[in-house]
Design a protein around this motif. Structure first.
Motif, PDB file in Angstrom:
ATOM      1  N   GLY A  54     -52.331  29.617   7.915  1.00 29.79           N
ATOM      2  CA  GLY A  54     -51.954  30.950   8.258  1.00 29.79           C
ATOM      3  C   GLY A  54     -51.990  31.901   7.212  1.00 29.79           C
ATOM      4  O   GLY A  54     -52.419  33.107   7.139  1.00 29.79           O
ATOM      5  N   ILE A  55     -51.257  31.729   6.031  1.00 29.96           N
ATOM      6  CA  ILE A  55     -51.016  32.331   4.697  1.00 29.96           C
ATOM      7  C   ILE A  55     -52.476  32.428   3.858  1.00 29.96           C
ATOM      8  O   ILE A  55     -52.797  33.564   3.674  1.00 29.96           O
ATOM      9  N   THR A  56     -53.175  31.369   4.182  1.00 27.78           N
ATOM     10  CA  THR A  56     -54.568  31.218   3.588  1.00 27.78           C
ATOM     11  C   THR A  56     -55.338  32.397   4.432  1.00 27.78           C
ATOM     12  O   THR A  56     -56.174  33.334   3.544  1.00 27.78           O
ATOM     13  N   GLU A  57     -55.420  32.403   5.482  1.00 21.93           N
ATOM     14  CA  GLU A  57     -56.236  33.225   6.316  1.00 21.93           C
ATOM     15  C   GLU A  57     -55.592  35.015   6.230  1.00 21.93           C
ATOM     16  O   GLU A  57     -56.151  35.872   5.854  1.00 21.93           O
ATOM     17  N   LYS A  58     -54.319  35.144   6.176  1.00 22.78           N
ATOM     18  CA  LYS A  58     -53.803  36.495   6.015  1.00 22.78           C
ATOM     19  C   LYS A  58     -54.109  37.100   4.657  1.00 22.78           C
ATOM     20  O   LYS A  58     -54.055  38.185   4.372  1.00 22.78           O
ATOM     21  N   LEU A  59     -53.813  36.197   3.538  1.00 16.55           N
ATOM     22  CA  LEU A  59     -54.146  36.739   2.374  1.00 16.55           C
ATOM     23  C   LEU A  59     -55.698  36.680   1.627  1.00 16.55           C
ATOM     24  O   LEU A  59     -55.955  37.009   0.586  1.00 16.55           O
ATOM     25  N   GLN A  60     -56.329  36.140   2.645  1.00 19.45           N
ATOM     26  CA  GLN A  60     -57.748  35.872   2.503  1.00 19.45           C
ATOM     27  C   GLN A  60     -58.179  35.046   1.059  1.00 19.45           C
ATOM     28  O   GLN A  60     -59.135  35.202   0.566  1.00 19.45           O
ATOM     29  N   LEU A  61     -57.146  33.876   1.085  1.00 17.80           N
ATOM     30  CA  LEU A  61     -57.348  33.042  -0.244  1.00 17.80           C
ATOM     31  C   LEU A  61     -58.823  32.246  -0.209  1.00 17.80           C
ATOM     32  O   LEU A  61     -59.120  31.689  -1.249  1.00 17.80           O
ATOM     33  N   ASP A  62     -59.528  32.087   0.969  1.00 14.37           N
ATOM     34  CA  ASP A  62     -60.588  31.402   1.124  1.00 14.37           C
ATOM     35  C   ASP A  62     -61.895  32.111   0.748  1.00 14.37           C
ATOM     36  O   ASP A  62     -62.905  31.628   0.926  1.00 14.37           O
ATOM     37  N   GLU A  63     -61.563  33.595   0.655  1.00 13.16           N
ATOM     38  CA  GLU A  63     -62.556  34.499   0.182  1.00 13.16           C
ATOM     39  C   GLU A  63     -63.023  34.533  -1.249  1.00 13.16           C
ATOM     40  O   GLU A  63     -62.151  34.090  -2.162  1.00 13.16           O
ATOM     41  N   PRO A  64     -64.268  35.015  -1.425  1.00 10.65           N
ATOM     42  CA  PRO A  64     -64.632  35.258  -2.973  1.00 10.65           C
ATOM     43  C   PRO A  64     -63.452  35.846  -3.963  1.00 10.65           C
ATOM     44  O   PRO A  64     -62.996  36.953  -3.054  1.00 10.65           O
ATOM     45  N   ILE A  65     -63.335  35.654  -4.910  1.00 13.55           N
ATOM     46  CA  ILE A  65     -62.250  36.449  -5.781  1.00 13.55           C
ATOM     47  C   ILE A  65     -62.562  37.901  -5.900  1.00 13.55           C
ATOM     48  O   ILE A  65     -61.660  38.657  -5.941  1.00 13.55           O
ATOM     49  N   LEU A  66     -63.701  38.118  -5.765  1.00 12.10           N
ATOM     50  CA  LEU A  66     -63.986  39.662  -5.857  1.00 12.10           C
ATOM     51  C   LEU A  66     -63.537  40.505  -4.431  1.00 12.10           C
ATOM     52  O   LEU A  66     -62.974  41.552  -4.513  1.00 12.10           O
ATOM     53  N   TYR A  82     -52.481  42.133   7.175  1.00 10.03           N
ATOM     54  CA  TYR A  82     -52.705  40.635   7.136  1.00 10.03           C
ATOM     55  C   TYR A  82     -52.760  39.890   8.416  1.00 10.03           C
ATOM     56  O   TYR A  82     -51.897  40.008   9.292  1.00 10.03           O
ATOM     57  N   VAL A  83     -53.921  39.438   8.550  1.00  6.61           N
ATOM     58  CA  VAL A  83     -54.360  38.782   9.636  1.00  6.61           C
ATOM     59  C   VAL A  83     -54.708  37.262   9.725  1.00  6.61           C
ATOM     60  O   VAL A  83     -55.429  36.786   8.734  1.00  6.61           O
ATOM     61  N   GLY A  84     -53.874  36.644  10.518  1.00  2.00           N
ATOM     62  CA  GLY A  84     -53.915  34.975  10.292  1.00  2.00           C
ATOM     63  C   GLY A  84     -52.867  34.394  11.084  1.00  2.00           C
ATOM     64  O   GLY A  84     -51.769  35.103  11.289  1.00  2.00           O
ATOM     65  N   GLY A  85     -53.048  33.129  11.321  1.00  2.00           N
ATOM     66  CA  GLY A  85     -51.975  32.371  12.003  1.00  2.00           C
ATOM     67  C   GLY A  85     -51.722  32.803  13.441  1.00  2.00           C
ATOM     68  O   GLY A  85     -50.534  32.660  13.822  1.00  2.00           O
ATOM     69  N   GLY A  86     -52.560  33.580  14.069  1.00  2.00           N
ATOM     70  CA  GLY A  86     -52.308  33.996  15.348  1.00  2.00           C
ATOM     71  C   GLY A  86     -51.484  35.436  15.325  1.00  2.00           C
ATOM     72  O   GLY A  86     -50.998  35.861  16.500  1.00  2.00           O
ATOM     73  N   SER A  87     -51.269  36.031  14.332  1.00  2.00           N
ATOM     74  CA  SER A  87     -50.614  37.117  14.358  1.00  2.00           C
ATOM     75  C   SER A  87     -51.270  38.312  13.148  1.00  2.00           C
ATOM     76  O   SER A  87     -52.060  37.766  12.366  1.00  2.00           O
ATOM     77  N   THR A  88     -50.724  39.483  13.300  1.00  2.00           N
ATOM     78  CA  THR A  88     -51.258  40.740  12.528  1.00  2.00           C
ATOM     79  C   THR A  88     -50.065  41.265  11.803  1.00  2.00           C
ATOM     80  O   THR A  88     -49.040  41.702  12.470  1.00  2.00           O
ATOM     81  N   THR A  89     -49.869  41.253  10.616  1.00  2.00           N
ATOM     82  CA  THR A  89     -48.921  41.868   9.851  1.00  2.00           C
ATOM     83  C   THR A  89     -49.358  43.085   9.095  1.00  2.00           C
ATOM     84  O   THR A  89     -50.121  42.948   8.152  1.00  2.00           O
ATOM     85  N   HIS A  90     -48.810  44.483   9.443  1.00  2.00           N
ATOM     86  CA  HIS A  90     -49.139  45.667   8.713  1.00  2.00           C
ATOM     87  C   HIS A  90     -48.513  45.899   7.541  1.00  2.00           C
ATOM     88  O   HIS A  90     -47.021  45.691   7.450  1.00  2.00           O
ATOM     89  N   CYS A  91     -48.791  46.416   6.505  1.00  2.00           N
ATOM     90  CA  CYS A  91     -48.291  46.780   5.178  1.00  2.00           C
ATOM     91  C   CYS A  91     -48.645  48.158   5.030  1.00  2.00           C
ATOM     92  O   CYS A  91     -49.929  48.398   4.478  1.00  2.00           O
ATOM     93  N   SER A  92     -47.999  49.068   4.970  1.00  2.00           N
ATOM     94  CA  SER A  92     -48.341  50.299   4.838  1.00  2.00           C
ATOM     95  C   SER A  92     -48.571  50.600   3.378  1.00  2.00           C
ATOM     96  O   SER A  92     -47.945  50.094   2.505  1.00  2.00           O
ATOM     97  N   ALA A  93     -49.197  51.739   3.182  1.00  2.00           N
ATOM     98  CA  ALA A  93     -49.594  52.137   1.603  1.00  2.00           C
ATOM     99  C   ALA A  93     -48.685  52.984   1.086  1.00  2.00           C
ATOM    100  O   ALA A  93     -47.796  53.441   1.720  1.00  2.00           O
TER     101      ALA A  93
END
Length: 332
Positions: A54-66, A82-93
């Protein structure tokens, strides 16, 4: 002056981007190079295989570094989901990260604690400039006198004694035995007198430490400047001694002082752990100390970013002050 200002702002912006890239690399890129799964450093209390996915999906750690770097910058500018693990977490700017250990965005924590650290740094800086400049100038003008020797011994003691020693001694005397100041921190919006009373000891303690260095630097610089040809020329023309010191000697003396001030203010924002722990101040120092003990990496990342930004901005202010004090700098 406008051209100089634009150049300094552009340089500060480029440096800020480089700092953000460096922080991103330290927290996301280097762990991959060393064979560490970054997800293990960001997962919450539950660290099973499903939570790591879930953390890997939310932080997109499996995506290319760029792609990760782009999302990191995008979060700071416009926010992030942050989308992953069956949930979506919004982080405002501005999204400086999200702690999955405490289930909260990092930016509100930083904005809640930053004013305490900022006021600690500014208040102490005002005091140590007054103490350091005053003692240094008087020592230079009265070279070899009892005042000069006493001030330099006092400065040597200030440089030598660590903050936790002078802090605890001052707390024991002025807050414990005499009861002149508050031991517990009081927010400024609750009571200004109580807030001031709780901040005066941290300010004085820091001023004692930094003011000692500024006194020695001011004395050495002032002695060097007072021997310059233009100082002797001004005196030969009959210019009053007060004007010579104020308008000629002090102007040249302030250049290294401002340089050191910019560095110290920026570094103090990031090295306030000892002071805030000694005086129980709820600032960034205490926040990062707690994050280290709990291995809350997103909070450490956020504090690193905001303190690095403070260093860049402090040096920008120093560059602008250079242009005011010495117009020749604008041509450089």
């Amino acid at each position: 002056m406008l051209t100089y200002l634009i150049r300094r702002l552009f340089a500060a912006t480029v440096m800020l981007v480089i700092v953000i890239l460096a922080v991103f690399s330290i927290f996301f890129l280097i762990p991959k190079w060393t064979g560490v799964n970054p997800a293990t450093m960001y997962v919450g209390k539950v660290s099973d295989a499903e939570a790591l996915r879930g953390i890997t999906e939310k932080l997109q750690l499996d995506e290319p570094i760029l792609v990760q770097a782009f999302e990191f910058f995008k979060g700071i500018l416009v926010g992030r989901d942050y989308v992953g693990g069956g949930s979506t977490t919004h982080c405002s700017a501005p999204c400086f990260g999200y702690s999955f250990k405490t289930e909260q965005a990092i930016w509100p924590v930083l904005t809640d604690r930053f004013p305490v650290t900022f006021m600690l740094a500014i208040g102490a800086a005002v005091l140590w400039l007054i103490i350091g400049l005053g003692a240094g100038v008087l020592s230079a003008l009265r070279r070899g006198t009892l005042w000069d020797r006493g001030a330099m011994v006092f400065a040597l003691a200030g440089v030598s004694l660590p903050i936790y020693f002078t802090g605890l001694i001052s707390l024991a005397i002025f807050a414990g035995s005499l009861g002149w100041v508050n031991r517990e921190f009081t927010p400024i919006d609750e009571s200004f007198p109580d807030w001031f009373s709780s901040m005066i000891l941290p300010w004085v303690t820091l001023a004692f430490l930094f003011g000692a260095m500024y006194a020695r630097l001011t004395r050495a610089t002032m002695l060097e400047v007072m021997g310059e040809d233009y100082i002797r020329t001004a005196r030969a023309k009959g210019v009053r001694e007060g004007v010579v010191i104020r308008k000629h000697a002090m102007r040249s003396t302030m250049t290294p002082i401002i340089t050191l001030l910019g560095i110290d203010l920026g570094m103090l924002m990031g090295n306030a752990i000892l002071t805030e722990t000694t005086f129980s101040l709820p600032g960034l120092g205490q926040a990062v100390l707690k994050a280290i003990s709990e291995r809350d990496l997103p909070l450490i990342l956020g504090v690193t970013l905001i303190t690095a930004t403070a260093v860049v901005l402090a040096n920008l202010v120093v560059d602008l002050l250079y242009g005011v004090i010495d117009p020749r700098v604008r041509l450089a």
